[in-house]
Design a protein around this motif. Structure first.
Motif, PDB file in Angstrom:
ATOM      1  N   ASN A 150      -2.685  -6.768  -8.353  1.00 19.99           N
ATOM      2  CA  ASN A 150      -4.040  -7.214  -8.015  1.00 19.99           C
ATOM      3  C   ASN A 150      -4.364  -8.552  -8.670  1.00 19.99           C
ATOM      4  OD1 ASN A 150      -4.432  -4.921  -6.519  1.00 19.99           O
ATOM      5  ND2 ASN A 150      -5.711  -3.884  -8.028  1.00 19.99           N
TER       6      ASN A 150
ATOM      7  N   GLN B 206       0.837  -1.205   0.000  1.00 18.75           N
ATOM      8  CA  GLN B 206       0.000   0.000   0.000  1.00 18.75           C
ATOM      9  C   GLN B 206       0.868   1.250   0.000  1.00 18.75           C
ATOM     10  OE1 GLN B 206      -3.099   0.617  -0.489  1.00 18.75           O
ATOM     11  NE2 GLN B 206      -3.022   2.802   0.007  1.00 18.75           N
TER      12      GLN B 206
ATOM     13  N   GLN C  66       0.069  -1.720 -10.040  1.00 16.19           N
ATOM     14  CA  GLN C  66      -1.037  -2.077  -9.152  1.00 16.19           C
ATOM     15  C   GLN C  66      -1.969  -3.095  -9.796  1.00 16.19           C
ATOM     16  OE1 GLN C  66      -1.677  -0.772  -5.758  1.00 16.19           O
ATOM     17  NE2 GLN C  66      -2.707  -2.746  -5.992  1.00 16.19           N
TER      18      GLN C  66
ATOM     19  N   ALA D 148      -0.932   4.526  -7.034  1.00 17.46           N
ATOM     20  CA  ALA D 148      -1.859   4.065  -8.071  1.00 17.46           C
ATOM     21  C   ALA D 148      -3.208   4.777  -7.992  1.00 17.46           C
ATOM     22  CB  ALA D 148      -2.060   2.557  -7.959  1.00 17.46           C
TER      23      ALA D 148
ATOM     24  N   CYS E 219       2.969   1.203  -3.573  1.00 24.00           N
ATOM     25  CA  CYS E 219       2.243   1.146  -4.837  1.00 24.00           C
ATOM     26  C   CYS E 219       0.819   1.688  -4.720  1.00 24.00           C
ATOM     27  CB  CYS E 219       2.216  -0.298  -5.356  1.00 24.00           C
ATOM     28  SG  CYS E 219       1.372  -0.500  -6.926  1.00 24.00           S
ATOM     29  N   GLY E 220       0.057   1.170  -3.770  1.00 18.83           N
ATOM     30  CA  GLY E 220      -1.351   1.514  -3.663  1.00 18.83           C
ATOM     31  C   GLY E 220      -1.628   2.998  -3.607  1.00 18.83           C
TER      32      GLY E 220
ATOM     33  N   MET F 232       4.721  -6.770  -4.704  1.00 23.49           N
ATOM     34  CA  MET F 232       3.520  -6.034  -4.312  1.00 23.49           C
ATOM     35  C   MET F 232       2.345  -6.987  -4.095  1.00 23.49           C
ATOM     36  SD  MET F 232       4.623  -2.962  -4.093  1.00 23.49           S
ATOM     37  CE  MET F 232       6.309  -3.516  -3.832  1.00 23.49           C
TER      38      MET F 232
ATOM     39  N   GLN G 229       0.467  -7.397  -0.372  1.00 23.88           N
ATOM     40  CA  GLN G 229      -0.923  -6.984  -0.147  1.00 23.88           C
ATOM     41  C   GLN G 229      -1.830  -8.179   0.134  1.00 23.88           C
ATOM     42  OE1 GLN G 229      -2.360  -4.795  -3.554  1.00 23.88           O
ATOM     43  NE2 GLN G 229      -2.601  -6.607  -4.834  1.00 23.88           N
TER      44      GLN G 229
ATOM     45  N   TYR H 298       2.810   3.155 -12.309  1.00 28.48           N
ATOM     46  CA  TYR H 298       2.262   2.738 -11.024  1.00 28.48           C
ATOM     47  C   TYR H 298       0.880   2.119 -11.193  1.00 28.48           C
ATOM     48  CZ  TYR H 298       6.028   4.482  -8.108  1.00 28.48           C
ATOM     49  OH  TYR H 298       7.245   4.644  -7.499  1.00 28.48           O
TER      50      TYR H 298
END
Length: 593
Positions: A69, A29, A65, A36, A32-33, A101, A105, A61
Motif C-alpha cells: 500500500n 488482491q 499488504q 491480509a 495478498c489482499g 503487489m 494493485q 501477509y
C-alpha cells in the motif's frame, strides 16, 4: 516403459474441469489482499528469509499488504499511471514481493529484470518497454546507472538497501512518507500485468505481455505438479479446502523469471502459504540445508540443480531430515537417472512440467507419489514431459497445424480453447510492440511453443529438444536430450550438452560438451598420468557408455571437457552458443585450408 504405480485419473480430471475466470481479477488482491483481511494476517507468514541463523526472519501477509500500500502510494505520487511499466530488478527478498503487489494493485505493469543482467541487456529492455520507473537494490544499481542516460522514459529510480547513490528515492524513507491505506485498482482479468522478456535461447529477447488472468491459468498445473499442494484431494470441491494446506515452498528460481514468479512466488501466495527467499548462490549443500531448516514440503528444482545434488549427496537421508511431499522440475528433461534418485533417495516422484513464458504450466505430471486411488493424479513416466494439464488442450502438430500421429515428432502447441470449447486463460496477450512475431507464433487456434516432442499412445509427450536444437548427422535425426541423459548416468559426468559439429563428409557429427564431477576433476589434476592421457581414456569410456545404451549413430564422435555449460538465467542450457562456436571454428579451419 517403466511406469510408477497408481490409478490413471487423467481422462476424468480433464472431463470434470471447468475454468472460472471473472471479468475483473487482480493478482495482488488474490495473492495478498484477501489474506491480509483475515484475522490471522499478522501471524500468517508470506515470506521467510533464509539465513545461516536457526531463527528465520519473516514477512507476514499483513506486512506485505502494508508495504504494498505504501509503495503504491509512492508510485502514484511519482506519476506512474495505469498500464505503465515499472522495472523490478531485485533478487529473492521481502522488498521484491512487496514491489510486485504494489505494482499490480496500482494497475501498472510489472517488468521483472534479472539482477544478473549487464548494462546492455538492461538498456535494451528498458528502452523497448519504455519503463517509467525502476526499483532496484545494490545488486543491479551500477548497471542501471550506466544506461540510465540512454533510457529517456525512465523518470525515477527507487533504491533498496544500500542502493542509494544514483537512486532518486530511498526505499524506507519513501515508504515511511506515505500512508498505509490504498484502494486497489479494479483491473480486468484480460488487462496486462507482467511484461517478461524471453530468455533469448532462440534469438533476441521479445517482451511477452502477460495478463492478470494468466495466474488463474497457471493454477491447475501448479496444484497438480505439487501433488495437490498439501490440500486433501478428497475435499477438493469444498470451499474450506484452500485453508487446510500446511505447505512451505522454496525454489532457487529467480523471481525475475517466469519460473520463479509464475511457478513459485505468485501461486504460493495465492494459496496463502509461505515461500522461502534466499539471496545467494545455489549449491547442493545450500539446497538440502535450507529445505531441512525451514521444513520445506514443496519445491521446484531445475534438472541441472538436481544433477548436482545427486552427485554431491548420493544418499542425503543420512545427513538431512526432509519433509518433502512433492517436487516439480522444468527447463530441461529430468532423465531417468535423476527421476530414480528423487524417488529412491528423496522419497518423491518428481513431476516434470513444461511451459513457456507465453503460455506457462500447460504440460506435466501429477503422480501424487503413487497415491492416485482417490481419483486425483496419473502415473508419471520417467523422462516424459507428461500430459496436458486439465484446462489446457495440448497437441503435437506439424507445419500445417495438423496433429501428428503417435511417435511422429512435431511442434508442441496449445489451443486457445480447452477440451470443452472454452477460452484458456493461460495465453499471453502478445509480444510487446511486435505484432509480426505474435502472428508467427500462431497457426489458427494453435499457439506454437517451438519445442519438439513426440506423443505416445497414452498421450504422454516426450521432449525432443528445441526446434533449433535438433540436427541431422550422417542422415540421422539427432535429438540432444537422449544423449545428454545417457552421459549424465556415467559417474564422471555432472552435466552435458550435445550439438552438431560441422563435417565435410557427413554434414555434421555428434559432439558432446561435458562438465566433470568434482572427484574426477581431482583425479585428473592429481593423477600420475598426464591430463591428455586421462582425457583420452575417459572419452573412450564415455563413448563406449553411450554406444552400449543408444543407437550407434548417436554416440558422440567428439567430447570436450569444459568447466561449465552456457546457461540462461532460467537454468536452460544454451546449446545455440556451443553450436555457433563450432560453426565459427569450422569456418576458420576452412579458410586456413
Amino acid at each position: 516403459m517403466a511406469v510408477s504405480q497408481g490409478r490413471d485419473n487423467y481422462a476424468a480430471m480433464h472431463r470434470g474441469f471447468r475454468w472460472q475466470v471473472p471479468e475483473h481479477f487482480n493478482i495482488a488482491q488474490a495473492c495478498c489482499g484477501q489474506w491480509a483481511q483475515r484475522p490471522d494476517a499478522t501471524k500468517r507468514v508470506a515470506v521467510y528469509a533464509h539465513s545461516a541463523r536457526p531463527a528465520a526472519d519473516f514477512l507476514s501477509y499483513a506486512q506485505l499488504q502494508e508495504g504494498a500500500n505504501r509503495l503504491s502510494n509512492v508510485l502514484r505520487a511519482l506519476g506512474v499511471k495505469r498500464g505503465e511499466r515499472v522495472a523490478i530488478i531485485m533478487p529473492q527478498r521481502f522488498e521484491t514481493a512487496i514491489a510486485y503487489m504494489a505494482v499490480f494493485q496500482l494497475g501498472a505493469v510489472a517488468m521483472p529484470l534479472s539482477m544478473l543482467f549487464g548494462p546492455e541487456a538492461l538498456e535494451y529492455r528498458l528502452q523497448d518497454s519504455e519503463a517509467v520507473a525502476a526499483i532496484c537494490d545494490e545488486s543491479s544499481l551500477a548497471s542501471l546507472r550506466a544506461v540510465r542516460a540512454q533510457c529517456p522514459a525512465l523518470r525515477k529510480v527507487i533504491g533498496v538497501g544500500t542502493a542509494l547513490e544514483g537512486a532518486d528515492l530511498e526505499w524506507e524513507s519513501a515508504l515511511a512518507s506515505q500512508g498505509a491505506a490504498f484502494t486497489a485498482v479494479e483491473t480486468r482479468a484480460d488487462e496486462g500485468a507482467v511484461l517478461i522478456y524471453t530468455s533469448g535461447t532462440t534469438g533476441p529477447p521479445k517482451g511477452a505481455f502477460i495478463p492478470h488472468r494468466a495466474l488463474i491459468g497457471n493454477l491447475p498445473g501448479f496444484v497438480c505438479s505439487h501433488n495437490w499442494f498439501g490440500f486433501d484431494p478428497a475435499k477438493a470441491s469444498t470451499g474450506s479446502a484452500r485453508t487446510e494446506s500446511r505447505a512451505v515452498f522454496w525454489s532457487p528460481a529467480d523471481w525475475a523469471w517466469t519460473g520463479g514468479l509464475m511457478d513459485a512466488l505468485l501461486p504460493t501466495l495465492y494459496f496463502g502459504r509461505p515461500i522461502v527467499a534466499h539471496n545467494g548462490r545455489f549449491s547442493p549443500e545450500l539446497a538440502f540445508t535450507l529445505m531441512q531448516q525451514h521444513g520445506v514440503t514443496h519445491t521446484f528444482l531445475f534438472p541441472t540443480a538436481l544433477k548436482a545434488m545427486m552427485k554431491a549427496y548420493p544418499r542425503p537421508s543420512g545427513q538431512f531430515k526432509l519433509k518433502l511431499q512433492a517436487m516439480m522440475s522444468a527447463g530441461e528433461a529430468v532423465g531417468d537417472a535423476v527421476f530414480a534418485y528423487c524417488k529412491e533417495q528423496l522419497g518423491v516422484t518428481v513431476n516434470e512440467m513444461f511451459g513457456q513464458t507465453e503460455m506457462n504450466y500447460v504440460v506435466g505430471n501429477c503422480a501424487m507419489n503413487g497415491n492416485t486411488a482417490g481419483g486425483i493424479g496419473w502415473p508419471a513416466r520417467p523422462g516424459s514431459m507428461g500430459r496436458g494439464y486439465p484446462g489446457h488442450r495440448v497437441a503435437v502438430i506439424d507445419d500445417d497445424g495438423n496433429e501428428c500421429a503417435v511417435g511422429v515428432a512435431g511442434d508442441v502447441a496449445v489451443n486457445r480453447l480447452d477440451v470443452h470449447g472454452q477460452p484458456d486463460p493461460i495465453f499471453f496477450l502478445g509480444y510487446w510492440k511486435n505484432d509480426e512475431a505474435t502472428a508467427r507464433k500462431h497457426t489458427g487456434n494453435w499457439c506454437r511453443t517451438g519445442d519438439l516432442a513426440t506423443r505416445d499412445a497414452d498421450g504422454y509427450l516426450w521432449y525432443q529438444g528445441r526446434a533449433d536444437d535438433v540436427f541431422k548427422a550422417a542422415g540421422y535425426r539427432i535429438g540432444p536430450g537422449e544423449i545428454e541423459n545417457c552421459l549424465v548416468k556415467h559417474p564422471a559426468v555432472i552435466n552435458a550438452a550435445v550439438v552438431p559439429k560441422p563435417d565435410k563428409e557427413r554434414g555434421a557429427v555428434v559432439k558432446a560438451f561435458v562438465v566433470l564431477a568434482p572427484d574426477f576433476i581431482a583425479a585428473r589434476a592429481g593423477g600420475k598420468r598426464s591430463a591428455a592421457d586421462f582425457d583420452s581414456e575417459l572419452i573412450a569410456q564415455l563413448q563406449l557408455h553411450v554406444r552400449g545404451m543408444l543407437a550407434p549413430y548417436e554416440y558422440p564422435k567428439e567430447i570436450e571437457f569444459i568447466d561449465a555449460l552456457p546457461m540462461t538465467t532460467t537454468g536452460k542450457v544454451q546449446r545455440r552458443v556451443l553450436r555457433l562456436q563450432e560453426e565459427e571454428k569450422a569456418k576458420a579451419l576452412s579458410l586456413r585450408t
